[in-house]
Every structure is written in C-alpha cells, then in structure tokens.
Design a protein around this motif. Structure first.
Motif, PDB file in Angstrom:
ATOM      1  N   LEU A   1       1.160  -4.975  -7.939  1.00  0.00           N
ATOM      2  CA  LEU A   1       2.108  -4.613  -6.906  1.00  0.00           C
ATOM      3  C   LEU A   1       2.069  -5.625  -5.763  1.00  0.00           C
ATOM      4  O   LEU A   1       3.117  -6.038  -5.260  1.00  0.00           O
TER       5      LEU A   1
ATOM      6  N   GLN B   1       1.442   6.309  -7.100  1.00  0.00           N
ATOM      7  CA  GLN B   1       0.305   7.099  -7.570  1.00  0.00           C
ATOM      8  C   GLN B   1       0.635   8.585  -7.624  1.00  0.00           C
ATOM      9  O   GLN B   1       0.021   9.325  -8.390  1.00  0.00           O
TER      10      GLN B   1
ATOM     11  N   TYR C   1       2.295   1.604  -3.413  1.00  0.00           N
ATOM     12  CA  TYR C   1       1.243   2.001  -4.353  1.00  0.00           C
ATOM     13  C   TYR C   1       0.956   3.496  -4.222  1.00  0.00           C
ATOM     14  O   TYR C   1       0.854   4.202  -5.232  1.00  0.00           O
TER      15      TYR C   1
ATOM     16  N   SER D   1       0.826  -1.213   0.000  1.00  0.00           N
ATOM     17  CA  SER D   1       0.000   0.000   0.000  1.00  0.00           C
ATOM     18  C   SER D   1       0.857   1.258   0.000  1.00  0.00           C
ATOM     19  O   SER D   1       0.555   2.224  -0.708  1.00  0.00           O
TER      20      SER D   1
ATOM     21  N   SER E   1      -1.153  -1.503 -11.318  1.00  0.00           N
ATOM     22  CA  SER E   1      -2.300  -1.699 -10.434  1.00  0.00           C
ATOM     23  C   SER E   1      -1.845  -2.223  -9.068  1.00  0.00           C
ATOM     24  O   SER E   1      -0.748  -2.764  -8.921  1.00  0.00           O
ATOM     25  N   TYR E   2      -2.735  -2.079  -8.108  1.00  0.00           N
ATOM     26  CA  TYR E   2      -2.433  -2.554  -6.757  1.00  0.00           C
ATOM     27  C   TYR E   2      -2.267  -4.075  -6.752  1.00  0.00           C
ATOM     28  O   TYR E   2      -1.419  -4.609  -6.035  1.00  0.00           O
TER      29      TYR E   2
END
Length: 142
Positions: free
Chosen positions: A97, A86, A82, A79, A93-94
């Motif tokens: 990842l 971003q 990510y 997270s 994409s998460y």
C-alpha cells in the motif's frame, strides 16, 4: 549515525522542484526513444546524451527531495487506507500500500501545475495518492 530531516512540503518547495521533476521525466522519455543498442557517434549526440542524463539525475534528486518532504502525508494516507482495508480482511500488506501511495504521489507531481492550481497542494497531491492506491489495489484484491 546522524539523522537528516527533510524540508517541509511547502508551495515554494513545490514551485522550485516540480519543474525539475517534469524536465527530468521528459529527458528520460527522450533517452528511452533511442533504439536498443544505439550509441552516440558524433560529438553533438554525445553532448546531447550527457545533457539529457544530467537532467534525468536532477529530476530524480528533486523527486526524492519531494517524496522525503511529503513522506508524513503519504504515510498518513496509506495508514488510513490500510485501516479501512483491514476492516474487510484485505490481503494487501502495508508495504504494498505504501509503495502504491508513493507511486500515486509521483503521478500527482507530474500533473501538478503550481501556477494553475487554486486549491491546496497537499489536498491535490493527497487525492492523487488516495485515488491511485484505491485503483491499483482493487486489481490486487481481485
């Protein structure tokens, strides 16, 4: 539906499960060394193949248990990465990842030595996660 909870990631769990993961990986490598279409002919060869397959299965079970125990750590690191990506409009994409983060955790398990590591196990494995994610996703980005 009953929910099962994973055991927390502890040094004791790592000391118990990591050797199983490593022997399972080694057994898998030995099975892969056989030529394509190879069939065990003798009783000893069949027994050896069966024993190697048992080790592979035990290693997979141990690896799955460790991943489930470390999932909060892996998700937290994924997270953060990510969010970082971003900020510059990354296309990754998460889910991609997160899958790379799990792969990094597995690589860390294979190189982790409970008796030799003097630092925190979560820091060591977490660094493997972050490093693997960043290296692999750089190739996806470009």
């Amino acid at each position: 539906m009953q929910r099962t909870y994973a055991q927390p990631l502890t040094l004791e769990l790592l000391a118990e499960q990591v050797p199983l993961v490593k022997t399972g990986y080694e057994a898998h490598q030995r099975l892969q060394e056989k030529p394509a279409g190879y069939k065990a002919v003798s009783k000893e060869e069949r027994e050896e193949h069966h024993n190697l397959q048992k080790l592979v299965n035990k290693g997979k079970d141990a690896q799955e248990a460790l991943i489930m125990s470390a999932l909060p750590l892996i998700k937290d690191l994924a997270s953060k990465e990510y969010s970082r990506r971003q900020a510059w409009s990354s296309r990754v994409s998460y889910e991609e990842l997160l899958s790379e983060a799990v792969a990094g955790f597995i690589r860390g398990l294979l190189s982790y030595h409970p008796a030799k590591t003097k630092h925190s196990a979560t820091n060591y494995l977490g660094q493997w996660v972050v490093t693997t994610v960043r290296r692999r996703l750089e190739t996806l980005e470009h």
